[in-house]
Design a protein around this motif. Structure first.
Motif, short mmCIF file in Angstrom:
data_model
loop_
_atom_site.label_atom_id
_atom_site.label_comp_id
_atom_site.label_asym_id
_atom_site.label_seq_id
_atom_site.Cartn_x
_atom_site.Cartn_y
_atom_site.Cartn_z
N VAL A 101 16.21 2.36 13.90
CA VAL A 101 15.31 1.20 13.80
C VAL A 101 14.10 1.54 12.94
O VAL A 101 13.68 0.76 12.09
CB VAL A 101 14.87 0.74 15.21
N ALA A 102 13.53 2.74 13.16
CA ALA A 102 12.35 3.15 12.39
C ALA A 102 12.68 3.25 10.90
O ALA A 102 11.92 2.77 10.04
CB ALA A 102 11.83 4.48 12.91
N ILE A 103 13.83 3.87 10.58
CA ILE A 103 14.23 4.03 9.18
C ILE A 103 14.50 2.66 8.55
O ILE A 103 14.11 2.40 7.40
CB ILE A 103 15.47 4.93 9.06
N ALA A 104 15.17 1.79 9.31
CA ALA A 104 15.49 0.46 8.78
C ALA A 104 14.22 -0.34 8.49
O ALA A 104 14.09 -0.97 7.44
CB ALA A 104 16.37 -0.29 9.78
N VAL A 105 13.25 -0.30 9.41
CA VAL A 105 12.01 -1.04 9.22
C VAL A 105 11.25 -0.52 8.01
O VAL A 105 10.77 -1.30 7.17
CB VAL A 105 11.13 -0.95 10.49
N ILE A 106 11.15 0.79 7.89
CA ILE A 106 10.43 1.39 6.76
C ILE A 106 11.14 1.06 5.44
O ILE A 106 10.49 0.72 4.44
CB ILE A 106 10.31 2.91 6.94
N SER A 107 12.46 1.16 5.42
CA SER A 107 13.22 0.90 4.20
C SER A 107 13.12 -0.57 3.78
O SER A 107 12.93 -0.87 2.60
CB SER A 107 14.69 1.27 4.40
N ILE A 108 13.24 -1.47 4.75
CA ILE A 108 13.13 -2.90 4.43
C ILE A 108 11.71 -3.23 3.97
O ILE A 108 11.53 -4.01 3.03
CB ILE A 108 13.51 -3.75 5.66
N PHE A 109 10.73 -2.63 4.60
CA PHE A 109 9.34 -2.84 4.19
C PHE A 109 9.11 -2.34 2.77
O PHE A 109 8.47 -3.01 1.95
CB PHE A 109 8.40 -2.13 5.16
N PHE A 110 9.66 -1.17 2.45
CA PHE A 110 9.54 -0.60 1.10
C PHE A 110 10.22 -1.52 0.08
O PHE A 110 9.66 -1.81 -0.98
CB PHE A 110 10.18 0.79 1.09
N THR A 111 11.42 -1.99 0.41
CA THR A 111 12.14 -2.88 -0.49
C THR A 111 11.40 -4.20 -0.67
O THR A 111 11.34 -4.75 -1.78
CB THR A 111 13.55 -3.16 0.06
N PHE A 112 10.84 -4.70 0.42
CA PHE A 112 10.08 -5.95 0.36
C PHE A 112 8.91 -5.85 -0.62
O PHE A 112 8.67 -6.75 -1.43
CB PHE A 112 9.57 -6.30 1.76
N ILE A 113 8.17 -4.74 -0.55
CA ILE A 113 7.04 -4.55 -1.45
C ILE A 113 7.50 -4.47 -2.91
O ILE A 113 6.87 -5.05 -3.80
CB ILE A 113 6.25 -3.27 -1.07
N ARG A 114 8.61 -3.78 -3.16
CA ARG A 114 9.06 -3.58 -4.53
C ARG A 114 9.58 -4.86 -5.18
O ARG A 114 9.52 -5.00 -6.41
CB ARG A 114 10.14 -2.50 -4.56
N ILE A 115 10.11 -5.80 -4.39
CA ILE A 115 10.73 -6.99 -4.98
C ILE A 115 9.91 -8.25 -4.71
O ILE A 115 10.33 -9.35 -5.04
CB ILE A 115 12.18 -7.17 -4.45
N ILE A 116 8.74 -8.08 -4.15
CA ILE A 116 7.98 -9.22 -3.67
C ILE A 116 7.55 -10.17 -4.78
O ILE A 116 7.32 -11.37 -4.55
CB ILE A 116 6.74 -8.72 -2.88
N PHE A 117 7.44 -9.68 -6.02
CA PHE A 117 6.91 -10.50 -7.10
C PHE A 117 7.97 -11.29 -7.87
O PHE A 117 7.64 -11.93 -8.87
CB PHE A 117 6.13 -9.63 -8.10
N PHE A 118 9.22 -11.28 -7.43
CA PHE A 118 10.25 -11.94 -8.23
C PHE A 118 10.01 -13.44 -8.39
O PHE A 118 10.26 -13.99 -9.47
CB PHE A 118 11.65 -11.66 -7.65
N PRO A 119 9.47 -14.18 -7.38
CA PRO A 119 9.22 -15.61 -7.64
C PRO A 119 8.13 -15.84 -8.68
O PRO A 119 8.18 -16.82 -9.42
CB PRO A 119 8.78 -16.15 -6.26
N PHE A 120 7.17 -14.90 -8.75
CA PHE A 120 6.07 -15.05 -9.69
C PHE A 120 6.56 -14.90 -11.13
O PHE A 120 6.06 -15.58 -12.04
CB PHE A 120 4.98 -14.04 -9.38
#
Length: 290
Positions: free
Chosen positions: A160-179
């Motif tokens: 769970v800890a690894i999944a949360v950290i990985s998803i959070f990391f991925t979220f930050i890296r791809i967050i600007f795609f709508p912009f």
């Protein structure tokens, strides 16, 4: 290292203050978009309780309609904030911010890519979990851990800890795609690549911004629940239970307080990063993942 942290802290503060100024000076226009988002989401949720007996085709059509409406309003909000940032002396009209059909389609496809990215990150974690399971079983055999039950508990917690950290990391890296879709007219996959490229050297700054945003949300919702507790005390005198409306009040509070500032914050951060970005016009995705 200290100088770098000071520079990052200054940039984060600048982004927050500018986002606050944009939200404050244009709140009623931004709140109009947030109201439409709230109505669209609430209506779709309300109708979901009554569409269970309808034909699957009707439900699919209704789902597509509400998805398109939600995307239109969300993209319009981003485009409106961009216009405010780019033309400070001219108040943009809401009608000017309507997204085009291509932008809506690209955003929907980009959202699908976003979900697939999260999914593939989860798939990539499976080898790590197998290795972890193997190591922990060796620990059981060596007597370092008492039972396989403890092994299972440890694996679940670490997974769970690894999944949360990985998803959070991925979220930050791809967050600007709508912009990128709105600002640069990028294709869905190109917007993902550009987001990876622009966030590669700004991860720590974005992390500071997100942490600040979380702290602000904690304060805001703390004030909300403190106020709600006061209403609970008042309702006791009138023998009226308001707990059934807590979810609705929280949704309204989030839609008209948290969402406006959050969208402005990410829009300003995107503008700040793009003003300093000197990378390739079409970056390679593999070299920008790490």
């Amino acid at each position: 290292m200290i100088q770098y942290l000071k520079e990052s802290t200054f940039i984060v503060k600048d982004v927050i203050m500018q986002a606050w100024a944009v939200t404050r000076d244009n709140y009623f226009s931004i709140a109009t978009f947030c109201f439409m988002l709230f109505i669209t989401f609430s209506t779709s949720t309300f109708l979901a309780f009554f569409m269970g007996q309808l034909h699957i085709g009707v439900r699919v059509v209704m789902l597509i309609i509400f998805m398109i409406l939600y995307c239109m309003v969300h993209l319009s909000l981003i485009k409106y904030i961009f216009k405010v940032l780019d033309s400070k002396d001219v108040q943009p009209q809401i009608i000017e911010t309507l997204p085009t059909r291509n932008e809506i389609i690209r955003f929907l496809i980009g959202t699908l890519y976003f979900g697939l990215s999260i999914f593939f990150v989860g798939i990539a974690l499976f080898p790590v979990l197998y290795i972890l399971d193997f190591v922990l079983r060796l620990a059981v055999d060596a007597g370092l851990i008492d039972s396989f039950t403890q092994v299972g508990d440890v694996i679940v917690k670490i997974a769970v800890a690894i999944a949360v950290i990985s998803i959070f990391f991925t979220f930050i890296r791809i967050i600007f795609f709508p912009f990128f879709i709105i600002d640069k007219g990028a294709s869905p996959f190109e917007s993902i690549k550009l987001s990876l490229a622009t966030t590669k050297g700004n991860f720590i700054k974005l992390l500071y911004i997100l942490i600040t945003l979380v702290l602000i949300q904690v304060i805001v919702f703390g004030f909300f629940y403190w106020t709600l507790s006061g209403f609970n005390m008042i309702s006791m005198f009138f023998n009226y239970d308001i707990n059934s409306y807590v979810s609705l009040l929280a949704a309204i509070f989030s839609s008209f307080v948290v969402v406006p500032f959050t969208t402005s914050l990410f829009s300003v951060a995107y503008r700040k990063i793009m003003n300093e970005y000197k990378g390739e016009e079409h970056p390679d995705i593999l070299h920008n993942i790490i």
